[in-house]
Design a protein around this motif. Sequence first.
Motif, mmCIF file in Angstrom:
data_model
loop_
_atom_site.group_PDB
_atom_site.id
_atom_site.type_symbol
_atom_site.label_atom_id
_atom_site.label_comp_id
_atom_site.label_asym_id
_atom_site.label_seq_id
_atom_site.Cartn_x
_atom_site.Cartn_y
_atom_site.Cartn_z
ATOM 1 N N ALA A 1 0.861 -1.192 0.000
ATOM 2 C CA ALA A 1 0.000 0.000 0.000
ATOM 3 C C ALA A 1 0.886 1.227 0.000
ATOM 4 O O ALA A 1 1.255 1.733 1.059
ATOM 5 N N PRO A 2 1.287 1.715 -1.183
ATOM 6 C CA PRO A 2 2.184 2.875 -1.258
ATOM 7 C C PRO A 2 1.621 4.067 -0.498
ATOM 8 O O PRO A 2 0.447 4.407 -0.622
ATOM 9 N N GLY A 3 2.469 4.694 0.297
ATOM 10 C CA GLY A 3 2.058 5.865 1.064
ATOM 11 C C GLY A 3 1.480 5.540 2.427
ATOM 12 O O GLY A 3 1.324 6.439 3.263
ATOM 13 N N ASP A 4 1.169 4.276 2.693
ATOM 14 C CA ASP A 4 0.616 3.885 3.988
ATOM 15 C C ASP A 4 1.768 3.545 4.928
ATOM 16 O O ASP A 4 2.503 2.578 4.698
ATOM 17 N N PRO A 5 1.957 4.298 6.025
ATOM 18 C CA PRO A 5 3.099 4.027 6.915
ATOM 19 C C PRO A 5 3.010 2.680 7.610
ATOM 20 O O PRO A 5 4.014 2.169 8.112
ATOM 21 N N LEU A 6 1.805 2.094 7.671
ATOM 22 C CA LEU A 6 1.639 0.804 8.330
ATOM 23 C C LEU A 6 1.882 -0.370 7.389
ATOM 24 O O LEU A 6 1.964 -1.519 7.834
ATOM 25 N N ALA A 7 1.973 -0.102 6.082
ATOM 26 C CA ALA A 7 2.178 -1.174 5.109
ATOM 27 C C ALA A 7 3.645 -1.602 5.093
ATOM 28 O O ALA A 7 4.524 -0.920 5.618
ATOM 29 N N ALA A 8 3.881 -2.746 4.475
ATOM 30 C CA ALA A 8 5.258 -3.248 4.371
ATOM 31 C C ALA A 8 6.098 -2.311 3.513
ATOM 32 O O ALA A 8 5.637 -1.814 2.488
ATOM 33 N N ARG A 9 7.331 -2.065 3.919
ATOM 34 C CA ARG A 9 8.221 -1.212 3.153
ATOM 35 C C ARG A 9 8.653 -1.933 1.875
ATOM 36 O O ARG A 9 8.707 -3.172 1.834
ATOM 37 N N PRO A 10 8.989 -1.181 0.807
ATOM 38 C CA PRO A 10 9.435 -1.824 -0.433
ATOM 39 C C PRO A 10 10.604 -2.773 -0.222
ATOM 40 O O PRO A 10 10.687 -3.815 -0.871
ATOM 41 N N GLU A 11 11.527 -2.420 0.682
ATOM 42 C CA GLU A 11 12.684 -3.280 0.928
ATOM 43 C C GLU A 11 12.259 -4.635 1.499
ATOM 44 O O GLU A 11 12.844 -5.670 1.168
ATOM 45 N N VAL A 12 11.224 -4.629 2.356
ATOM 46 C CA VAL A 12 10.734 -5.877 2.944
ATOM 47 C C VAL A 12 10.091 -6.746 1.870
ATOM 48 O O VAL A 12 10.328 -7.957 1.776
ATOM 49 N N LEU A 13 9.262 -6.121 1.024
ATOM 50 C CA LEU A 13 8.621 -6.865 -0.054
ATOM 51 C C LEU A 13 9.648 -7.382 -1.047
ATOM 52 O O LEU A 13 9.529 -8.501 -1.565
ATOM 53 N N ALA A 14 10.665 -6.559 -1.347
ATOM 54 C CA ALA A 14 11.699 -6.983 -2.289
ATOM 55 C C ALA A 14 12.464 -8.187 -1.744
ATOM 56 O O ALA A 14 12.785 -9.123 -2.489
ATOM 57 N N HIS A 15 12.748 -8.187 -0.451
ATOM 58 C CA HIS A 15 13.425 -9.337 0.161
ATOM 59 C C HIS A 15 12.557 -10.596 0.040
ATOM 60 O O HIS A 15 13.057 -11.678 -0.257
ATOM 61 N N ARG A 16 11.247 -10.436 0.230
ATOM 62 C CA ARG A 16 10.334 -11.567 0.107
ATOM 63 C C ARG A 16 10.291 -12.080 -1.329
ATOM 64 O O ARG A 16 10.248 -13.282 -1.576
ATOM 65 N N TRP A 17 10.344 -11.151 -2.294
ATOM 66 C CA TRP A 17 10.352 -11.549 -3.709
ATOM 67 C C TRP A 17 11.604 -12.342 -4.042
ATOM 68 O O TRP A 17 11.544 -13.361 -4.734
ATOM 69 N N VAL A 18 12.755 -11.901 -3.550
ATOM 70 C CA VAL A 18 14.011 -12.625 -3.784
ATOM 71 C C VAL A 18 13.921 -14.025 -3.181
ATOM 72 O O VAL A 18 14.312 -15.018 -3.816
ATOM 73 N N ARG A 19 13.394 -14.108 -1.971
ATOM 74 C CA ARG A 19 13.334 -15.384 -1.254
ATOM 75 C C ARG A 19 12.305 -16.343 -1.851
ATOM 76 O O ARG A 19 12.584 -17.540 -2.006
ATOM 77 N N ASP A 20 11.113 -15.820 -2.190
ATOM 78 C CA ASP A 20 10.002 -16.695 -2.583
ATOM 79 C C ASP A 20 9.817 -16.842 -4.089
ATOM 80 O O ASP A 20 9.154 -17.780 -4.533
ATOM 81 N N VAL A 21 10.384 -15.916 -4.870
ATOM 82 C CA VAL A 21 10.152 -15.948 -6.317
ATOM 83 C C VAL A 21 11.466 -16.089 -7.079
ATOM 84 O O VAL A 21 11.671 -17.052 -7.828
ATOM 85 N N PHE A 22 12.363 -15.133 -6.892
ATOM 86 C CA PHE A 22 13.581 -15.085 -7.702
ATOM 87 C C PHE A 22 14.455 -16.328 -7.503
ATOM 88 O O PHE A 22 14.759 -17.051 -8.463
ATOM 89 N N ARG A 23 14.850 -16.599 -6.266
ATOM 90 C CA ARG A 23 15.777 -17.712 -6.024
ATOM 91 C C ARG A 23 15.170 -19.075 -6.351
ATOM 92 O O ARG A 23 15.821 -19.894 -7.010
ATOM 93 N N PRO A 24 13.922 -19.369 -5.921
ATOM 94 C CA PRO A 24 13.344 -20.672 -6.293
ATOM 95 C C PRO A 24 13.229 -20.873 -7.799
ATOM 96 O O PRO A 24 13.422 -21.984 -8.299
ATOM 97 N N THR A 25 12.940 -19.791 -8.526
ATOM 98 C CA THR A 25 12.817 -19.906 -9.981
ATOM 99 C C THR A 25 14.165 -20.218 -10.614
ATOM 100 O O THR A 25 14.276 -21.093 -11.485
ATOM 101 N N VAL A 26 15.201 -19.522 -10.200
ATOM 102 C CA VAL A 26 16.536 -19.744 -10.760
ATOM 103 C C VAL A 26 17.017 -21.160 -10.440
ATOM 104 O O VAL A 26 17.653 -21.820 -11.275
ATOM 105 N N ARG A 27 16.693 -21.649 -9.250
ATOM 106 C CA ARG A 27 17.135 -22.997 -8.860
ATOM 107 C C ARG A 27 16.509 -24.084 -9.724
ATOM 108 O O ARG A 27 17.029 -25.213 -9.791
ATOM 109 N N GLU A 28 15.383 -23.774 -10.370
ATOM 110 C CA GLU A 28 14.731 -24.755 -11.231
ATOM 111 C C GLU A 28 15.584 -25.087 -12.453
ATOM 112 O O GLU A 28 15.442 -26.147 -13.057
ATOM 113 N N VAL A 29 16.456 -24.182 -12.828
ATOM 114 C CA VAL A 29 17.305 -24.399 -14.003
ATOM 115 C C VAL A 29 18.526 -25.205 -13.585
ATOM 116 O O VAL A 29 19.318 -24.757 -12.753
ATOM 117 N N PRO A 30 18.718 -26.390 -14.135
ATOM 118 C CA PRO A 30 19.854 -27.228 -13.745
ATOM 119 C C PRO A 30 21.190 -26.538 -14.000
ATOM 120 O O PRO A 30 21.369 -25.880 -15.036
#
Length: 411
Positions: free
Chosen positions: A324-353
Motif C-alpha cells: 500500500a504505497p504511502g501507507d506508513p503501516l504497510a510493508a516497506r518496499p525493501e521488505v517486499l523486495a526481500h520476500r520476492w528474492v526469497r520466494d520468487v527469484f531464487r526458487p525460480t533460478v534454482r529450477e534451471v539445472p
Amino acid sequence: MALQISATNPEHPALLLALPWQLPLEQWPDEYLVPLPRGISRHVVRYARAGDEVVAVKELAERPALREYELLRDLDRLAIPAVDPLAVVTGRTDGEGDPLESVLITRHLRGSQPYRSMFETTMRPATMHRLMDALAVLLVRLHLAGFAWGDCSLSNTLFRRDAGAYAAYLVDAETGDLHSQLSSGQREYDLDLARVNISGELLDLEASGALHPSVDPIEFGMEICARYQGLWEELTRTSVYPAGKYHFIERRIRRLNELGFDVAEMQIQHSSNGDTVTFVPKVVDAGHHQRQLLRLTGLDTEENQARRLLSDLESWMATQDDYAPGDPLAARPEVLAHRWVRDVFRPTVREVPPELRGSMDAAEIYHELLEHRWYLSERAQHDIGLDTAVEDFIKNVLPKARETLVPVTPE
C-alpha cells in the motif's frame, strides 16, 4: 491592519516573525537571504532562512497569495509534485505605516534548479529530452488530478535529479484552477500554452548562446505535446484484467517503456469483474535501475537486466495484500523486495539445472525466463505463468542454446 501569519504548521509563525516584514522584499538585507539560483518570475522572489528552514518568499497581492496557498495545499493533499506551502503573511506595513504586498512562503525544494541555471553550461540534447519528459509527466499528473495549470512553462517549474531520476515540480500555481475533472478543451488549452511558452523560452536561450546548436526550439516545443499525448493515452486507457493478469500488465509496462517512461508506482484494485491497474510514470537517467535493484534486493546486475527484474518485482508487489504505497503501516518496499528474492527469484533460478546454465549468472537466467514467458504468453494470448515458462525454457530452449555453443572439432 495587524501583521498576520497563516501557516500550515503552528511552529512556523514564531520562526517567520524574525524576518524583516516591514521592508519590501527587494530591500531585504543580505543577512536574511540565501544565495540560491532563481528563475524568471513576474513577482519579486527571494530565498531566506527561517530557523533551520530555507524558504522561498514571493511578494504578491493578498487575494492571489491566499488563493495560491490553498491551491498548493490541495496539490499536496493530492500527492502532486509541487513546492510545499508553508504560510501566507498579510497586513504588512512599512516603517511609515504604508501597506506592503502580502507574501506567499513555500519550502525550498532541496536539490532543485530552475531551468535557466541548468543551461549555464550547454546542456546535451539527450538531457533536454529527459527534462521535457519530466515536464510531460508533471502535466499529465496535474490533469489527471483535475488541475488546469493555466501557465505551464519551464519558468514555472523546478527540476530535480534524485538517484538518477528526473522529476519536475510545479512552482507557480497562481493561474491554476482545480476541478473534479478536466475537459479535453481545458487540457488542450494547457498543452498549447506549454508548447508556446517552452518554444519561446528556448528561443530566448538560443539568442543568448546558451542552447546546444543542434536543438530546434520549435521542435522541442512540439515534443512535449507528442510526449504528453502518448503518455496520457497509455495512462488513461482503462483495462480490466482477468485473474491471470501478469501478461497483460507486462504488455502495458512495455508500452510505457517504449514511450521512454518507467513505472514509479503501480496499484491494482480488485473487483468482481476483474482487476484494474493504474500506473504512475517516471523519467530516469542511465544506471538508475542498477542502483535501485541493488538497494532493494542486493542483486548487482546490468542495466537492462535490472530494468526487467524491477518490472517483475513491481508487478509482484502490487499483488501482495500488504502493499500500500504511502501507507506508513504497510510493508516497506525493501521488505517486499526481500520476500520476492526469497520466494520468487531464487526458487525460480534454482529450477534451471546448473549443467544447462552455461555462463549465465542468476540475474541473466531470470531475465531470460521472463522474456521466454513473455514470448509464450504473446503466442498463447494469455499469461502462461512462470512455472510453465521455466519448464518450456529448460526443455526446448537451453538444450538448443548449448548445442550452438559446442565448439566444432577440426578434422
